[in-house]
Design an enzyme around this catalytic site. Structure first.
Site, PDB file in Angstrom:
ATOM      1  N   LYS A   1       3.551 -10.042 -10.389  1.00 25.37           N
ATOM      2  CA  LYS A   1       4.399  -9.441  -9.343  1.00 25.37           C
ATOM      3  C   LYS A   1       4.029 -10.034  -7.982  1.00 25.37           C
ATOM      4  O   LYS A   1       4.900 -10.398  -7.204  1.00 25.37           O
ATOM      5  CB  LYS A   1       4.173  -7.933  -9.294  1.00 25.37           C
ATOM      6  CG  LYS A   1       4.771  -7.242  -8.072  1.00 25.37           C
ATOM      7  CD  LYS A   1       4.584  -5.740  -8.086  1.00 25.37           C
ATOM      8  CE  LYS A   1       3.243  -5.314  -7.587  1.00 25.37           C
ATOM      9  NZ  LYS A   1       3.053  -5.329  -6.124  1.00 25.37           N
ATOM     10  N   ASN A   2       2.702 -10.151  -7.735  1.00 23.47           N
ATOM     11  CA  ASN A   2       2.268 -10.570  -6.405  1.00 23.47           C
ATOM     12  C   ASN A   2       2.310 -12.071  -6.190  1.00 23.47           C
ATOM     13  O   ASN A   2       1.937 -12.567  -5.133  1.00 23.47           O
ATOM     14  CB  ASN A   2       0.881  -9.986  -6.107  1.00 23.47           C
ATOM     15  CG  ASN A   2       0.940  -8.472  -5.979  1.00 23.47           C
ATOM     16  OD1 ASN A   2       2.023  -7.894  -5.893  1.00 23.47           O
ATOM     17  ND2 ASN A   2      -0.200  -7.829  -5.997  1.00 23.47           N
TER      18      ASN A   2
ATOM     19  N   ARG B   1       7.266  -2.903   1.231  1.00 20.88           N
ATOM     20  CA  ARG B   1       6.625  -3.579   2.344  1.00 20.88           C
ATOM     21  C   ARG B   1       6.510  -5.089   2.123  1.00 20.88           C
ATOM     22  O   ARG B   1       6.470  -5.870   3.057  1.00 20.88           O
ATOM     23  CB  ARG B   1       5.276  -2.973   2.648  1.00 20.88           C
ATOM     24  CG  ARG B   1       4.352  -2.923   1.458  1.00 20.88           C
ATOM     25  CD  ARG B   1       3.001  -2.379   1.848  1.00 20.88           C
ATOM     26  NE  ARG B   1       2.360  -3.308   2.774  1.00 20.88           N
ATOM     27  CZ  ARG B   1       2.371  -3.193   4.093  1.00 20.88           C
ATOM     28  NH1 ARG B   1       2.981  -2.178   4.639  1.00 20.88           N
ATOM     29  NH2 ARG B   1       1.799  -4.072   4.861  1.00 20.88           N
TER      30      ARG B   1
ATOM     31  N   CYS C   1       1.860   3.156   3.576  1.00 22.19           N
ATOM     32  CA  CYS C   1       2.157   3.700   2.239  1.00 22.19           C
ATOM     33  C   CYS C   1       0.985   4.611   1.875  1.00 22.19           C
ATOM     34  O   CYS C   1       0.080   4.846   2.667  1.00 22.19           O
ATOM     35  CB  CYS C   1       2.329   2.571   1.230  1.00 22.19           C
ATOM     36  SG  CYS C   1       0.802   1.708   0.898  1.00 22.19           S
TER      37      CYS C   1
ATOM     38  N   ARG D   1      -1.594  -0.137   6.710  1.00 22.83           N
ATOM     39  CA  ARG D   1      -1.159  -1.491   6.355  1.00 22.83           C
ATOM     40  C   ARG D   1      -0.411  -2.195   7.506  1.00 22.83           C
ATOM     41  O   ARG D   1       0.757  -2.522   7.425  1.00 22.83           O
ATOM     42  CB  ARG D   1      -0.336  -1.449   5.076  1.00 22.83           C
ATOM     43  CG  ARG D   1      -1.142  -0.789   3.960  1.00 22.83           C
ATOM     44  CD  ARG D   1      -0.507  -0.836   2.635  1.00 22.83           C
ATOM     45  NE  ARG D   1      -0.566  -2.180   2.045  1.00 22.83           N
ATOM     46  CZ  ARG D   1      -0.027  -2.449   0.868  1.00 22.83           C
ATOM     47  NH1 ARG D   1       0.621  -1.513   0.212  1.00 22.83           N
ATOM     48  NH2 ARG D   1      -0.101  -3.671   0.376  1.00 22.83           N
ATOM     49  N   PRO D   2      -1.095  -2.396   8.615  1.00 25.70           N
ATOM     50  CA  PRO D   2      -0.477  -3.087   9.758  1.00 25.70           C
ATOM     51  C   PRO D   2      -0.187  -4.560   9.438  1.00 25.70           C
ATOM     52  O   PRO D   2      -0.632  -5.072   8.407  1.00 25.70           O
ATOM     53  CB  PRO D   2      -1.544  -2.977  10.842  1.00 25.70           C
ATOM     54  CG  PRO D   2      -2.825  -2.821  10.106  1.00 25.70           C
ATOM     55  CD  PRO D   2      -2.506  -2.070   8.851  1.00 25.70           C
TER      56      PRO D   2
ATOM     57  N   ASP E   1      -6.891  -3.559  -6.540  1.00 31.21           N
ATOM     58  CA  ASP E   1      -5.789  -3.118  -7.407  1.00 31.21           C
ATOM     59  C   ASP E   1      -6.267  -2.707  -8.796  1.00 31.21           C
ATOM     60  O   ASP E   1      -5.474  -2.236  -9.599  1.00 31.21           O
ATOM     61  CB  ASP E   1      -4.744  -4.234  -7.550  1.00 31.21           C
ATOM     62  CG  ASP E   1      -4.022  -4.486  -6.251  1.00 31.21           C
ATOM     63  OD1 ASP E   1      -3.336  -5.517  -6.152  1.00 31.21           O
ATOM     64  OD2 ASP E   1      -4.164  -3.670  -5.326  1.00 31.21           O
TER      65      ASP E   1
ATOM     66  N   VAL F   1     -11.286  -2.308   0.931  1.00 34.33           N
ATOM     67  CA  VAL F   1     -10.084  -3.032   1.363  1.00 34.33           C
ATOM     68  C   VAL F   1      -9.063  -2.110   2.017  1.00 34.33           C
ATOM     69  O   VAL F   1      -8.539  -2.399   3.096  1.00 34.33           O
ATOM     70  CB  VAL F   1      -9.448  -3.775   0.170  1.00 34.33           C
ATOM     71  CG1 VAL F   1      -8.149  -4.469   0.587  1.00 34.33           C
ATOM     72  CG2 VAL F   1     -10.436  -4.799  -0.401  1.00 34.33           C
TER      73      VAL F   1
ATOM     74  N   ARG G   1       7.427  -0.146 -10.554  1.00 35.92           N
ATOM     75  CA  ARG G   1       7.437  -1.185  -9.516  1.00 35.92           C
ATOM     76  C   ARG G   1       6.623  -2.391  -9.954  1.00 35.92           C
ATOM     77  O   ARG G   1       6.890  -3.521  -9.555  1.00 35.92           O
ATOM     78  CB  ARG G   1       6.849  -0.631  -8.209  1.00 35.92           C
ATOM     79  CG  ARG G   1       7.722   0.400  -7.512  1.00 35.92           C
ATOM     80  CD  ARG G   1       7.106   0.788  -6.192  1.00 35.92           C
ATOM     81  NE  ARG G   1       6.705  -0.407  -5.487  1.00 35.92           N
ATOM     82  CZ  ARG G   1       5.691  -0.438  -4.619  1.00 35.92           C
ATOM     83  NH1 ARG G   1       4.994   0.656  -4.381  1.00 35.92           N
ATOM     84  NH2 ARG G   1       5.361  -1.552  -3.992  1.00 35.92           N
TER      85      ARG G   1
HETATM   86  C1  EPZ Z   1      -1.484  -7.631  -1.164  1.00 37.07           C
HETATM   87  O1  EPZ Z   1      -1.106  -6.692  -0.180  1.00 37.07           O
HETATM   88  C2  EPZ Z   1      -0.983  -7.083  -2.484  1.00 37.07           C
HETATM   89  N1  EPZ Z   1       0.464  -6.951  -2.452  1.00 37.07           N
HETATM   90  C3  EPZ Z   1      -1.624  -5.721  -2.755  1.00 37.07           C
HETATM   91  O2  EPZ Z   1      -1.193  -5.312  -4.053  1.00 37.07           O
HETATM   92  C4  EPZ Z   1      -3.138  -5.885  -2.781  1.00 37.07           C
HETATM   93  O3  EPZ Z   1      -3.739  -4.618  -2.946  1.00 37.07           O
HETATM   94  C5  EPZ Z   1      -3.602  -6.503  -1.448  1.00 37.07           C
HETATM   95  O4  EPZ Z   1      -2.916  -7.765  -1.236  1.00 37.07           O
HETATM   96  C6  EPZ Z   1      -5.108  -6.782  -1.449  1.00 37.07           C
HETATM   97  O5  EPZ Z   1      -5.433  -7.617  -2.514  1.00 37.07           O
HETATM   98  C7  EPZ Z   1       1.226  -8.055  -2.633  1.00 37.07           C
HETATM   99  O6  EPZ Z   1       0.732  -9.150  -2.784  1.00 37.07           O
HETATM  100  C8  EPZ Z   1       2.722  -7.834  -2.660  1.00 37.07           C
HETATM  101  P1  EPZ Z   1      -3.747  -7.489   2.714  1.00 37.07           P
HETATM  102  P2  EPZ Z   1      -1.260  -7.084   1.395  1.00 37.07           P
HETATM  103  O7  EPZ Z   1      -2.894  -8.007   3.819  1.00 37.07           O
HETATM  104  O8  EPZ Z   1      -0.904  -8.497   1.599  1.00 37.07           O
HETATM  105  C9  EPZ Z   1      -5.458  -5.068   6.407  1.00 37.07           C
HETATM  106  C10 EPZ Z   1      -0.263  -3.877  -5.644  1.00 37.07           C
HETATM  107  O9  EPZ Z   1      -0.661  -2.825  -6.157  1.00 37.07           O
HETATM  108  N2  EPZ Z   1      -4.494  -5.849   7.199  1.00 37.07           N
HETATM  109  O10 EPZ Z   1      -4.730  -8.406   2.063  1.00 37.07           O
HETATM  110  O11 EPZ Z   1      -0.545  -6.039   2.180  1.00 37.07           O
HETATM  111  C11 EPZ Z   1      -4.749  -4.018   5.569  1.00 37.07           C
HETATM  112  O12 EPZ Z   1      -4.522  -2.851   6.325  1.00 37.07           O
HETATM  113  C12 EPZ Z   1      -0.424  -4.101  -4.162  1.00 37.07           C
HETATM  114  O13 EPZ Z   1       0.266  -4.824  -6.289  1.00 37.07           O
HETATM  115  C13 EPZ Z   1      -4.510  -5.731   8.588  1.00 37.07           C
HETATM  116  O14 EPZ Z   1      -5.307  -4.978   9.152  1.00 37.07           O
HETATM  117  O15 EPZ Z   1      -2.829  -6.884   1.566  1.00 37.07           O
HETATM  118  C14 EPZ Z   1      -5.711  -3.786   4.432  1.00 37.07           C
HETATM  119  O16 EPZ Z   1      -6.696  -2.858   4.838  1.00 37.07           O
HETATM  120  C15 EPZ Z   1      -1.056  -2.902  -3.473  1.00 37.07           C
HETATM  121  N3  EPZ Z   1      -3.613  -6.444   9.311  1.00 37.07           N
HETATM  122  C16 EPZ Z   1      -6.360  -5.158   4.228  1.00 37.07           C
HETATM  123  O17 EPZ Z   1      -6.085  -5.898   5.427  1.00 37.07           O
HETATM  124  C17 EPZ Z   1      -2.697  -7.294   8.727  1.00 37.07           C
HETATM  125  O18 EPZ Z   1      -1.908  -7.949   9.453  1.00 37.07           O
HETATM  126  C18 EPZ Z   1      -5.825  -5.932   3.037  1.00 37.07           C
HETATM  127  O19 EPZ Z   1      -4.469  -6.154   3.255  1.00 37.07           O
HETATM  128  C19 EPZ Z   1      -2.694  -7.391   7.318  1.00 37.07           C
HETATM  129  C20 EPZ Z   1      -3.605  -6.676   6.568  1.00 37.07           C
END
Ligand code: EPZ
Length: 422
Positions: free
Chosen positions: A22-23, A93, A117, A122-123, A305, A327, A397
């Site tokens: 998916k990702n 998102r 969410c 998730r900024p 995850d 995370v 999803r």
């Molecule tokens: C991806 O989300 C995945 N989703 C998530 O999978 C996964 O949990 C996550 O990476 C971590 O591995 C997809 O790929 C579609 P991040 P993403 O940006 O990109 C902070 C699932 O179940 N952050 O690595 O949103 C954020 O708040 C989903 O399949 C900022 O602060 O994850 C979080 O604490 C859930 N500012 C951390 O980084 C930003 O601009 C990790 O977020 C971006 C992120």
């Protein structure tokens, strides 16, 4: 409300074939905006999130056809619109992944800021900082992130956190920029490499994907390609945990074990039996699992995850385990649900102490997010008695044919479709 009714305690055995990731599918589908195509994508999973991304792309002007083999053909010969619709982005998102490719192709993009969410705020500040570094003027307007640029110029960007989405969005934006972009402290997940391989197969010039430093040499245009995405390591890990708790043996087929290194290592530490044969891992748990400590981290660390699924296994381990979630700031919504089944859990900040119990007892549960939902199903399968999981739309999803595939292993799950009021 959609729900699953699970009669637990049956031994499970058999094989399950892992679907496309998916990702990987979501960012790679978004990257199709970078060129007019046609692009053919193979191994795309049939998931609600993938359907939502398809609707977002069609709203942007991408033409999508799916053939009988399930291959996706995407093209945009007449160009793409610059604005993604709020009604769709608010439901998923990951739609925010269209921002980078729109900026690259159109030099302007207007995408609703994704809300938070269940697992966190998730900024997207790291994404927006990256676009600004390339020379875009970035602002907020009525809940939309707006970015405009006369042209994008390659530069060096250091990420405060190795964000998966920000790494993917900036890789896509930089692909058509002038000059070279270097991303330092980039995310290293296998899905990052898959996206880079896809873009390079269209003629992009990305090096270092999968390492903390990625370089992208901008190109003028990209060409058509046929591309097969990687299997889903989180789906694979979910079924590996089920195998370790199954009182039987589950053969997880069509996976890439090296993408699940941390998960496999933890299962070994817990005493699960794992046999490797080419692209399959056969997982069984002959005796009660052992307690372990784990901390979720960016790849190659233990994946967040997989945290909820492992918590279920630890609830039944012979001793005290500890999970630290580093995370996301709110990814323990499933703790209260497991306590209702008789689990002995206590939360301290971002750590949960899990005292193993002999048995979990079936109970009515709620799926609080995608991975927690899968964990609730696993808990119901290994518990005594009947468990009913509501709000299972979260599960659809990210897991294709979840009920059918688990019932084929010997489980007794009944699925009742909600009447839309999810
Ligand atoms: C991806 O989300 C995945 N989703 C998530 O999978 C996964 O949990 C996550 O990476 C971590 O591995 C997809 O790929 C579609 P991040 P993403 O940006 O990109 C902070 C699932 O179940 N952050 O690595 O949103 C954020 O708040 C989903 O399949 C900022 O602060 O994850 C979080 O604490 C859930 N500012 C951390 O980084 C930003 O601009 C990790 O977020 C971006 C992120």
């Amino acid at each position: 409300m959609s729900r699953m009714v699970i009669d637990g305690g049956f031994p499970l055995s058999g094989s399950v074939r892992i679907n496309g990731a998916k990702n990987s599918a979501l960012p790679i589908m978004a990257a199709s905006i970078l060129c007019q195509g046609p692009i053919v994508l193979k191994n795309i999973p049939k998931l609600n999130d993938v359907e939502t991304m398809a609707k977002v792309l069609e709203a942007l002007g991408i033409k999508i056809q799916i053939n009988d083999c399930g291959d996706w053909k995407l093209s945009s010969f007449s160009g793409v619109n610059e604005e993604a619709p709020y009604e769709l982005v608010k439901t998923m998102r990951a739609s925010f992944f269209v921002m980078g490719p729109l900026l690259a192709r159109r030099k302007c993009a207007r995408v609703p800021l994704p809300g938070g969410c269940a697992i966190g705020v998730r900024p997207v500040n790291i994404h927006l900082k990256g676009f600004e570094a390339l020379g875009a003027r970035v602002g907020l307007d009525a809940g939309y992130a707006v970015a405009k640029a006369d042209k994008l110029i390659g530069t060096k960007v250091h990420f405060d956190f190795p964000s998966v989405g920000a790494t993917e969005n900036l890789m896509m934006a930089a692909t058509l920029a002038e000059g070279t972009t270097i991303i330092e402290n980039a995310a290293r997940e296998p899905e990052i490499e898959d996206l880079a391989d896809f873009i390079n197969s269209m003629g992009g010039k990305i090096k270092g994907a999968g390492t903390p430093t990625i370089s992208i040499d901008g190109v003028n245009e990209l060409g058509s390609v046929e591309y097969k995405i990687i299997p889903d390591r989180i789906e694979a890990g979910t079924f590996m945990v089920l195998g370790a708790l199954s009182k039987g043996a589950i053969s997880v087929e069509n996976c890439i074990p090296v993408h699940s290194g941390a998960v496999i290592e933890k299962l070994r530490e817990m005493g699960a039996c794992l046999d490797f044969q080419d692209s399959r891992v056969i997982v069984s748990g002959k005796k009660r699992l052992l307690p372990v400590e784990l901390k979720t981290l960016p790849f190659p660390g233990f994946p967040t995850d997989m945290q909820a699924q492992f918590m279920v296994a630890m609830c039944l381990a012979g001793g005290t385990s500890i999970i630290t979630e580093s995370v996301f700031e709110n990814r323990f919504m499933h703790v209260g649900e497991l306590i209702r089944m008789g689990a002995n859990l206590s939360i301290r900040d971002r750590t949960v102490v899990i005292k193993g119990v002999e048995k979990l007892k079936g109970a009515p549960l709620v799926a609080t997010d995608l991975r927690a939902g899968a964990a609730m199903v696993i808990a119901g399968l290994v518990a005594d008695g009947r468990t009913e999981v509501s709000k299972v739309h979260h599960i659809h999803r990210g897991y294709q044919n979840f009920v059918e595939r688990i019932n084929a292993l010997g489980a007794k799950i009944q699925y009742f479709d909600g009447d839309g009021d999810e």
